[in-house]
Design an enzyme around this catalytic site. Structure first.
Site, short mmCIF file in Angstrom:
data_model
loop_
_atom_site.label_atom_id
_atom_site.label_comp_id
_atom_site.label_asym_id
_atom_site.label_seq_id
_atom_site.Cartn_x
_atom_site.Cartn_y
_atom_site.Cartn_z
N ILE A 9 17.30 0.75 -28.09
CA ILE A 9 18.32 -0.01 -28.80
C ILE A 9 18.76 0.68 -30.08
CG2 ILE A 9 17.58 -2.22 -27.81
CD1 ILE A 9 16.19 -2.87 -30.42
N SER A 126 10.09 -9.68 -33.04
CA SER A 126 9.93 -10.02 -31.63
C SER A 126 9.45 -11.45 -31.49
CB SER A 126 8.91 -9.08 -30.97
OG SER A 126 8.58 -9.53 -29.67
N TYR A 152 0.07 -6.34 -31.44
CA TYR A 152 1.52 -6.16 -31.49
C TYR A 152 2.19 -7.40 -32.06
CZ TYR A 152 6.35 -5.95 -29.88
OH TYR A 152 7.73 -5.99 -29.81
#
Length: 269
Positions: A9, A126, A152
């Site tokens: 991206i 995220s 993460y």
């Protein structure tokens, strides 16, 4: 300025945002991949490995010598890494690469952001932040059991908390910050995690995922809004404001403690 611009991206956003009147700076780990993006966009390219904090410091110095002001900083570099490993700086890699490195870089470029007279810091976060849990006493998983998605998700939660920290501290300098979940993008995400990397190298990566072009759309849209005070401190789930997030993301005490601890670890205190 876009980090993580060598592919995925970041590369899509760079190509979309390039224009004759834009002084575009792209940053990536792979000089070869980054060169292709720079050739397509006319951007100035800098390489740095966020697993090495001294490279982040050197990057900030190079950029400071190249530009007088930064209107938009897209902190997009990152991924999912094996939390059993350690960086050369001794940190758990998700924590360092996804949080500490952009935290350090943004601080070192604060004067350039302030010089713009209105700047946006956009952090790629995220929905995985929902799996995260910040423990100030064990940021590097010295005591806790570390597994990939938890480490993460915690780093992505930290991205949102860093966004809120900027909003609380730097708005008087004209600096606005937002965070965004781009969606489940089929890209090189997870290439440094053995299990996830294997999955993403198979056709299974297309199940339930979107293309990098679609994933870049909210980054491009938010960049167009620039230093809009309405988005200051806001976490976007793609195009929708106030996406799903951990309750810790709004804990002011924890945001302040993470800021102070991060500053200490990178030598900003």
């Amino acid at each position: 300025m876009i980090t993580g611009a060598s592919d995925g991206i970041g590369a899509v956003a760079a190509r979309a945002l390039a224009a004759p009147d834009v002084d575009l700076v792209v940053v990536g780990r792979s000089a070869r991949k980054l060169a292709a993006v720079a050739d397509d966009t006319g951007a100035t390219a800098f390489t740095a490995d966020f697993a090495v904090l001294d490279e982040v410091r050197g990057l900030a110095q190079q950029i400071g010598e190249h530009v007088g002001a930064i209107d938009v900083l897209l902190n997009n570099a990152g991924g999912l890494f094996d939390p059993r490993l350690r960086t050369v700086d001794g940190h758990e890699p998700n924590f360092q690469i996804n949080h500490l490195a952009p935290f350090l870089l943004t601080h070192l470029l604060r004067d350039r952001l302030g010089a713009a007279g209105g700047a946006l810091v956009l952090n790629t976060a995220s929905v995985g932040n929902l799996f995260g849990r910040v423990d100030i006493s064990d940021l590097d998983y010295q005591r806790r059991h570390a597994f990939g998605w938890r480490a993460y998700g915690t780093s992505k939660l930290m991205n949102i908390m860093f966004t809120r920290g900027i909003a609380q501290r730097w708005s008087a300098s004209g600096i606005v910050s937002a965070a965004v979940h781009p969606g489940p993008v089929a890209s090189s995400f997870g290439r440094d995690s053995r299990a996830v990397g294997l999955l993403y190298r198979t056709p299974l990566r297309h199940i339930g995922t979107i293309t990098p072009a679609r994933g870049a759309e909210p980054l491009i849209e938010l960049t167009g809004r620039g230093a809009d005070p309405e988005i200051n401190g806001v976490y976007f789930h793609r195009h929708r404001a106030r996406g799903p997030e951990s309750p810790q993301a709004h804990n002011r005490r924890l945001i302040d403690e993470l800021w102070a601890a991060s500053a200490g670890l990178v030598g900003l205190n």
